[in-house]
Scaffold this motif. Structure first.
Motif, PDB file in Angstrom:
ATOM      1  N   ASP A 306      69.026 -60.911 -66.440  1.00 41.18           N
ATOM      2  CA  ASP A 306      68.648 -60.205 -67.598  1.00 41.18           C
ATOM      3  C   ASP A 306      67.478 -60.083 -68.010  1.00 41.18           C
ATOM      4  O   ASP A 306      66.892 -58.998 -67.797  1.00 41.18           O
ATOM      5  CB  ASP A 306      69.173 -61.501 -69.256  1.00 41.18           C
ATOM      6  N   LEU A 307      66.873 -61.081 -67.792  1.00 39.50           N
ATOM      7  CA  LEU A 307      65.172 -60.782 -67.589  1.00 39.50           C
ATOM      8  C   LEU A 307      64.757 -59.730 -66.442  1.00 39.50           C
ATOM      9  O   LEU A 307      64.094 -58.845 -66.360  1.00 39.50           O
ATOM     10  CB  LEU A 307      64.083 -61.768 -67.135  1.00 39.50           C
ATOM     11  N   ARG A 310      66.002 -56.532 -67.477  1.00 39.14           N
ATOM     12  CA  ARG A 310      64.761 -55.342 -68.615  1.00 39.14           C
ATOM     13  C   ARG A 310      63.226 -55.583 -67.637  1.00 39.14           C
ATOM     14  O   ARG A 310      62.326 -54.167 -68.099  1.00 39.14           O
ATOM     15  CB  ARG A 310      64.700 -56.835 -70.006  1.00 39.14           C
ATOM     16  N   GLN A 314      61.772 -51.551 -67.662  1.00 41.03           N
ATOM     17  CA  GLN A 314      60.417 -51.592 -68.514  1.00 41.03           C
ATOM     18  C   GLN A 314      59.256 -50.746 -66.937  1.00 41.03           C
ATOM     19  O   GLN A 314      58.911 -50.053 -67.471  1.00 41.03           O
ATOM     20  CB  GLN A 314      60.272 -53.343 -68.525  1.00 41.03           C
ATOM     21  N   LEU A 410      73.218 -55.515 -72.113  1.00 41.59           N
ATOM     22  CA  LEU A 410      71.310 -54.609 -72.607  1.00 41.59           C
ATOM     23  C   LEU A 410      71.739 -53.273 -72.113  1.00 41.59           C
ATOM     24  O   LEU A 410      70.844 -53.131 -72.673  1.00 41.59           O
ATOM     25  CB  LEU A 410      70.604 -55.996 -71.070  1.00 41.59           C
ATOM     26  N   TRP A 411      72.210 -53.032 -70.961  1.00 39.14           N
ATOM     27  CA  TRP A 411      72.005 -52.074 -70.620  1.00 39.14           C
ATOM     28  C   TRP A 411      73.021 -50.534 -71.251  1.00 39.14           C
ATOM     29  O   TRP A 411      72.318 -49.433 -71.941  1.00 39.14           O
ATOM     30  CB  TRP A 411      72.673 -51.101 -69.379  1.00 39.14           C
ATOM     31  N   GLN A 414      70.036 -50.148 -74.328  1.00 36.84           N
ATOM     32  CA  GLN A 414      68.753 -49.643 -73.861  1.00 36.84           C
ATOM     33  C   GLN A 414      68.415 -48.317 -73.488  1.00 36.84           C
ATOM     34  O   GLN A 414      67.373 -47.972 -73.059  1.00 36.84           O
ATOM     35  CB  GLN A 414      67.944 -50.709 -73.569  1.00 36.84           C
TER      36      GLN A 414
END
Length: 418
Positions: A306-307, A310, A314, A410-411, A414
């Motif tokens: 997950d991180l 991200r 970013q 998550l995808w 975001q």
């Protein structure tokens, strides 16, 4: 067009010669339903040609300590020869015979087919390869860049000699390029047009034809997931961009150096040094005649995936919205210069780069031109190029189902930022 265009680069490497013959037909030109045909053909070229069957050709090459290789990549078929200078006149005709008089024996075809299928089977055990195959198919679809040069197993199994013969004939009619680098006897180049094989090279069309549709940006779907029973998760984020030689390509290559070159690269620093989330990181931005990938990738554990995603997202958006500082820009330039120097150390590397540039229609001093242009690219120019070409990335994942479901959510939440 006739026999290949000859590019010569004498080098002070006593007694060594490298030859590279480039033919402008690669896996991107594989016919529909015959994906893998050009790589299978390339492999067969070393298994008998002209006056030599496969055993005689192997004895001719290996008996002189030379090396002969033929392989297809996306944009062309490359035949490579390494030998001593004194053996050049005797061995060089084999390159011509491989194109003008390949044997394509059925038993050798079956052997190479089995080797290709085995290689594809091994690839299916590698989560990094699985993730890349998913990203490639997501990005290019059925286009020429949408499959590995090795092909697709279902297509390979059905390929017979009758399918390869027209491709082999087509190779002879295309504008080929032959580069020699190192040292060679004077008579080798003086009598090039009369060497066996090259003397009988048939007239060509003089036209390599248009690059086939690569299939870039073929779909609105921007996520691909491959479930694999492993604790490792592979994340690949990127998109199809521009050809090598495009005015913006140098800026993308500087950005690739900034992100992925060495332990000082941003991906390594951010993901490994600062957050400890990745086993491996990197950037994939190869030389292509068409829409080249610009791809960030990382391998991580399921509990840190997950991180990892991200952080990759970013970093991707920072390329478009932020500016490199002067130290980062200077380091990227130095890395680019170092990479170019490292890639031109051997005769083989230099000969391959020479045919590559010629095959792409670029001048032989193209790399020197890039070096001269480095200082004119400032941080704002890099940001503008990133904003222009890195605006719609695709995501490919490989790992356990639960991790993929979490990353997919998550995808989706975001990725609308693009």
């Amino acid at each position: 067009m006739g026999r290949p265009q000859l590019l010569l680069e004498p080098r002070s490497t006593p007694g060594v010669m490298a030859a590279k013959l480039l033919l402008p037909r690669g896996s991107a030109c594989d016919p529909s339903g015959q994906r893998g045909a050009h790589q299978l053909l390339a492999a067969l070229l070393t298994r008998g040609c002209g006056p030599h069957n496969h055993q005689q050709l192997a004895e001719l090459i290996e008996g002189r300590g030379a090396g002969l290789r033929s392989e297809a990549h996306e944009d062309g078929l490359l035949i490579s020869l390494r030998c001593t200078s004194e053996d050049g006149p005797e061995l060089l005709p084999s390159l011509a015979w491989m194109v003008t008089a390949p044997h394509l024996e059925p038993d050798q075809l079956e052997l190479e087919r089995q080797l290709s299928v085995q290689a594809l089977v091994r690839q299916r055990e590698d989560p990094v390869q699985i993730a890349f195959d998913g990203w490639r198919n997501l990005t290019y679809g059925e286009g020429g860049y949408g499959h590995d040069p090795l092909g697709i197993e279902a297509d390979l199994i059905s390929l017979e000699r009758s399918a390869l013969e027209p491709l082999a004939s087509d190779l002879q009619r295309q504008p080929a390029v032959l580069a020699l680098c190192g040292q060679w006897p004077d008579q080798l180049t003086q009598q090039f047009g009369t060497l066996p094989g090259f003397a009988s090279w048939p007239p060509g069309t003089g036209d390599a034809g248009r690059l086939p549709d690569t299939g870039a940006e073929h779909s609105n779907n921007r996520l691909h997931g491959s479930v694999m029973a492993t604790e490792q998760v592979v994340v690949m984020l990127g998109q199809a961009t521009i050809p090598h030689g495009h005015p913006d390509d140098l800026a993308l290559r500087l950005l690739a150096c900034h992100l992925g070159a060495g332990m000082s690269g941003l991906l390594f620093q951010r993901l490994r040094e600062e957050n400890g989330v990745a086993y491996e990181t990197g950037v994939h931005h190869p030389v292509r005649a068409g829409a080249a990938p610009f791809l960030l990738h990382a391998s991580t554990s399921a509990d840190r995936a997950d991180l990892t995603l991200r952080l990759l997202m970013q970093i991707w958006w920072e390329l478009r919205e932020g500016l490199l500082d002067q130290a980062e820009l200077a380091l990227a330039r130095a890395k680019f210069t170092g990479q170019m120097a490292h890639a031109g150390q051997t005769c083989s590397q230099r000969a391959e780069r020479n045919v590559q540039l010629c095959g792409l229609g670029l001048p032989q001093n193209f790399d020197q031109q890039c070096q001269s242009s480095l200082q004119s690219l400032d941080a704002e120019a890099l940001r503008q190029v990133a904003d222009r070409w890195l605006h719609r990335p695709n995501l490919s994942l490989c790992g356990p189902r639960q991790s993929l479901e979490t990353l997919s959510r998550l995808w989706c939440s975001q990725s609308s930022r693009s």
